[in-house]
Design an enzyme around this catalytic site. Sequence first.
Site, PDB file in Angstrom:
ATOM      1  N   TYR A  47      -1.832   5.106  -4.632  1.00 28.57           N
ATOM      2  CA  TYR A  47      -2.755   6.148  -4.305  1.00 28.57           C
ATOM      3  C   TYR A  47      -2.306   7.242  -5.143  1.00 28.57           C
ATOM      4  O   TYR A  47      -1.220   7.802  -5.034  1.00 28.57           O
ATOM      5  CB  TYR A  47      -2.820   6.555  -2.809  1.00 28.57           C
ATOM      6  CG  TYR A  47      -3.590   5.644  -1.980  1.00 28.57           C
ATOM      7  CD1 TYR A  47      -4.922   5.362  -2.317  1.00 28.57           C
ATOM      8  CD2 TYR A  47      -3.229   5.077  -0.800  1.00 28.57           C
ATOM      9  CE1 TYR A  47      -5.814   4.437  -1.683  1.00 28.57           C
ATOM     10  CE2 TYR A  47      -4.021   4.055  -0.158  1.00 28.57           C
ATOM     11  CZ  TYR A  47      -5.497   4.011  -0.486  1.00 28.57           C
ATOM     12  OH  TYR A  47      -6.123   3.275   0.241  1.00 28.57           O
ATOM     13  N   LYS A  76      -8.144  -0.650  -9.606  1.00 30.54           N
ATOM     14  CA  LYS A  76      -9.028  -1.170  -8.449  1.00 30.54           C
ATOM     15  C   LYS A  76     -10.158  -0.345  -7.754  1.00 30.54           C
ATOM     16  O   LYS A  76      -9.816   0.927  -7.682  1.00 30.54           O
ATOM     17  CB  LYS A  76      -7.724  -1.390  -7.150  1.00 30.54           C
ATOM     18  CG  LYS A  76      -8.523  -1.906  -6.090  1.00 30.54           C
ATOM     19  CD  LYS A  76      -7.377  -2.100  -4.977  1.00 30.54           C
ATOM     20  CE  LYS A  76      -7.881  -2.885  -3.618  1.00 30.54           C
ATOM     21  NZ  LYS A  76      -8.911  -2.051  -2.845  1.00 30.54           N
ATOM     22  N   SER A 116       0.801  -1.258  -0.136  1.00 28.02           N
ATOM     23  CA  SER A 116      -0.116   0.203   0.129  1.00 28.02           C
ATOM     24  C   SER A 116       0.930   1.355   0.028  1.00 28.02           C
ATOM     25  O   SER A 116       1.882   1.524   0.788  1.00 28.02           O
ATOM     26  CB  SER A 116      -0.924  -0.003   1.320  1.00 28.02           C
ATOM     27  OG  SER A 116      -1.604   1.303   1.380  1.00 28.02           O
ATOM     28  N   HIS A 133     -14.104  -1.336  -1.874  1.00 27.43           N
ATOM     29  CA  HIS A 133     -12.919  -1.024  -0.577  1.00 27.43           C
ATOM     30  C   HIS A 133     -13.580  -1.550   0.716  1.00 27.43           C
ATOM     31  O   HIS A 133     -13.367  -0.993   1.845  1.00 27.43           O
ATOM     32  CB  HIS A 133     -13.036   0.521  -0.571  1.00 27.43           C
ATOM     33  CG  HIS A 133     -11.475   1.093  -0.179  1.00 27.43           C
ATOM     34  ND1 HIS A 133     -10.729   1.823  -1.055  1.00 27.43           N
ATOM     35  CD2 HIS A 133     -11.114   0.786   0.801  1.00 27.43           C
ATOM     36  CE1 HIS A 133      -9.598   1.876  -0.431  1.00 27.43           C
ATOM     37  NE2 HIS A 133      -9.734   1.474   0.641  1.00 27.43           N
ATOM     38  N   THR A 191      -5.620   2.452  -7.215  1.00 27.22           N
ATOM     39  CA  THR A 191      -6.928   2.501  -6.499  1.00 27.22           C
ATOM     40  C   THR A 191      -7.603   3.917  -6.857  1.00 27.22           C
ATOM     41  O   THR A 191      -7.116   4.992  -7.046  1.00 27.22           O
ATOM     42  CB  THR A 191      -6.676   2.552  -4.879  1.00 27.22           C
ATOM     43  OG1 THR A 191      -6.166   1.571  -4.437  1.00 27.22           O
ATOM     44  CG2 THR A 191      -7.951   2.876  -4.214  1.00 27.22           C
TER      45      THR A 191
END
Length: 409
Positions: free
Chosen positions: A159, A276, A135, A300, A187
């Site tokens: 991100y 995603k 992440s 999510h 994402t």
Amino acid sequence: MNYIESSAGDALQYMANVYGKGLEYEKPPFTFHSTEWEGLARDRMSKNSLGYVCGNASTGETDRKNRAAFQKWSIVPRRLVKTTTFPSLETHLLGQTLPVPIAIAPVGVQRIFNPDGEIASAAAAASENVPYIFSSASASTLEDVAKANGNGTRWFQLYWPGNEHNDLTASILKRAKANGFSTLFVTLDTYKLGWRPSDLDNAYNPFLRPDSIGAALGYSDPVFRRQFKEKHGKEIEEDLQNAAKEWITRIFPDFSHGWEDLAFLRKHWDGPIVLKGIQSVQDAKMAVEHGMDGIVVSNHGGRQQDGGPASIDCLERISKAVGSKIDLLFDSGVRCGSDIAKALALGAKMVLIGRPYVYGLVLGGQDGVSHVLRSLLGELTMDLHLGGIPSISEKHLNIDCLEYSECKS
């Protein structure tokens, strides 16, 4: 070597070892009841960490739908299917052949759950032959996670900073590629954190904390460090409060990118790209049109937007529309082996595991994560084996193996 270590990567051997130890009156350190992992983890977490991982957007409607929707599908067993081996869990995804159809979902700030955080999760994933997705909001650097993951399969979740910070995005992608992260997951649903009552009640946003609990990627990036020093005239370590505030504006820039911006990512990433957060057939078709390699059908886990559809229902529709044109992955609401089997039957080639492995991390660090992964794979294997399904290939495990009912008991 204990029986957890000795059965690494082999769920059925793990089961055999547990029963073997039972002959010596030794019980396993973790429960095999997947429905109990959350409750046990809740007892150990602080209010802040509990609210963060167990909380949902608004009323939690989306999360409840995620769970209930799995129960609308039933795996119909076939009998007298002659077998000589246990079912194959091998999956073909993104140009690779992988030994199992699950992966560690990207979860940030893992040190709020266990001091070893992402290091423990990455090591457990490698030991179980499960891909690990890093992440962007991790509490550990991607370099340290890559080292812990060793020869494991690892993927990078982005991100995505705004276009005004394309130089930062390019730097991050370059570092990820250099450290063996082979696939980029982007994402799409978290350009701003959702309305999360649990976090609001606790006045807790881990990304604003003046340490690297969710900013290790930024604090270790040369472009972010240079930009911060140019603006403030000091190093990040000299002004952690402002550094945290600035990093959160990079990875959660408030506003979404557009489809045309994907060209920048393709230019700076020479491996597969997976989007995603796809939930609509229209967006799935757009991903195909823009040459993406895969999509994760995901909401999510109900943590971002309330009032949305169940993720598994979206998967069924999207699979019918584009399942032959793009690789489908899935997450949201998965809690047991049969959930995984149902998602695979409905068209997913890979299922991402989120909250359950975090509960394992809380309960036992690396061993706890390994236990959760091995348990889920063991359940999946036995569900298939006792259902007369010899493999997870589309030839053997598909929607014809399921029965649909409106029952939501």
